[in-house]
Design an enzyme around this catalytic site. Structure first.
Site, PDB file in Angstrom:
ATOM      1  CD  GLN A  22      -4.852   2.999 -13.043  1.00 10.70           C
ATOM      2  OE1 GLN A  22      -4.916   4.141 -12.593  1.00 10.70           O
ATOM      3  NE2 GLN A  22      -5.915   2.387 -13.520  1.00 10.70           N
ATOM      4  CB  VAL A  38       1.272  -1.000  -5.732  1.00 15.74           C
ATOM      5  CG1 VAL A  38       1.318   0.244  -6.605  1.00 15.74           C
ATOM      6  CG2 VAL A  38       0.372  -0.759  -4.513  1.00 15.74           C
ATOM      7  CG  HIS A  70       0.331   3.860 -10.478  1.00 16.28           C
ATOM      8  ND1 HIS A  70      -1.029   4.032 -10.290  1.00 16.28           N
ATOM      9  CD2 HIS A  70       0.674   4.705 -11.481  1.00 16.28           C
ATOM     10  CE1 HIS A  70      -1.480   4.942 -11.151  1.00 16.28           C
ATOM     11  NE2 HIS A  70      -0.466   5.364 -11.882  1.00 16.28           N
TER      12      HIS A  70
END
Ligand code: BJW
Ligand code: ZN
Length: 244
Positions: A101, A103, A119
């Site tokens: 998840q 970034v 994400h």
């Protein structure tokens, strides 16, 4: 009674199909703030003002100021021993898929290649009009940045609240969760869906799911066991307990 650590290691010794889901906790030891809880990013920023498509439509410069701060943090951070151990697990288990998840790009920098960024990535931005992609972590000279090709706004390649996950990444992540014999859930509060649902998909499909997180989460009761340690300590210890 064997400890959860011993049970996890023996499950990994038996398994051939292993995958993992990671969250912000994996990068905490690299100095990147998590989202929830004391000192988390959402304590100093209102989600709806910086991480929704509505916020970007209303004030792109405000949103980009937030992301410039995040980009600077990512630029200055280095992968830690947890990122490195996850990259090593990929070498050890053919088919190991890391669904993150995060970034911040640190898994890729640590060498993970069979990786899906659920994400998005702070390293990339794209034009809202022609979809042209730019990829770097250099400080931006003008906020908000505009597209060199068509002059429209560029936005961070991040999945904001209310936006769908990248279709292929999500499909690959679900498939890996379903196929796993052992599934690791590392450094995530497991509060954001659909990503958190991967742990449930794996458990429903019969995987032994182990959580690596100093704190319990809402999904902890669903799992086979937990290692209550920082991932930068637990993951290298797990790796070195495996043969070879
Ligand atoms: C350690 C550690 C150490 C600490 N070692 N561990 C109501 C309103 C709005 C939306 C919704 C709603 N109800 C439901 C929704 C859907 C929403 C959602 O799930 N909301 C929930 C909050 C209820 N989901 C979405 O909107 C998603 N999209 C969607 O559903 O689309 C549907 C759709 C379909 C078709 C068409 C259109 C739409 C998208 C969600 C995207 C979330 N993106 C974010 C923000 C990105 C912005 C940015 O990064 O700038 O991604 S949210 C934020 O949370 C970020 C993270 O990836 C994500 C998960 O957080 P994570 O990683 O778990 O971090 P923390 O901080 O929560 O936890 C850290 C953990 O680490 C803790 O447990 C610590 O204990 C632990 N830890 N040190 C190991 N050393
Ligand atoms: Zn453009």
């Amino acid at each position: 009674m064997p400890s959860d650590f011993e049970r996890l290691v023996s499950a990994l010794r038996r398994a051939s199909r292993v995958s993992a889901l990671t969250g912000a906790g994996v990068s905490a030891e690299s100095g990147i703030a998590t989202f929830r809880g004391a000192g988390g990013l959402w304590e100093g920023h209102r989600i709806e003002e910086v991480a929704t498509p509505e916020a970007f439509a209303e004030d792109p410069e405000r949103v980009w100021r937030f992301y410039e701060m995040r980009r600077r943090n990512a630029r200055e951070a280095r992968p830690n021993a947890g990122h490195e151990a996850l990259a090593a697990l990929e070498e050890r288990f053919p088919g190991f898929l890391l669904a993150t998840q995060n970034v911040d790009g640190l898994h890729r920098r640590a060498g993970s290649r069979n990786l899906v960024e659920l994400h998005g990535s702070i390293v990339r931005r794209y034009c809202v009009r022609c979809r042209r992609i730019e990829e770097d972590l250099e400080p931006l000279e003008v906020l908000p940045p505009v597209c060199e090709a068509c002059g429209n706004l560029m936005r961070p390649d991040i999945v904001w609240f209310g936006e769908p996950l990248p279709v292929e990444a999500w499909a690959d992540a679900q498939e890996a969760a379903r196929a796993s014999e052992v599934y690791l859930v590392v450094g995530t509060s497991a509060e954001v869906y659909p990503a958190a649902g991967l742990a449930l998909i794996a458990a429903d499909a019969g995987a032994e799911v182990f959580e690596i997180n100093p704190a319990a989460t809402a999904l902890s009761p669903m799992f086979s066991g937990a290692i209550r340690e920082p991932s930068g300590e637990a993951l290298p210890r797990i790796l070195s307990a495996l043969p070879g």
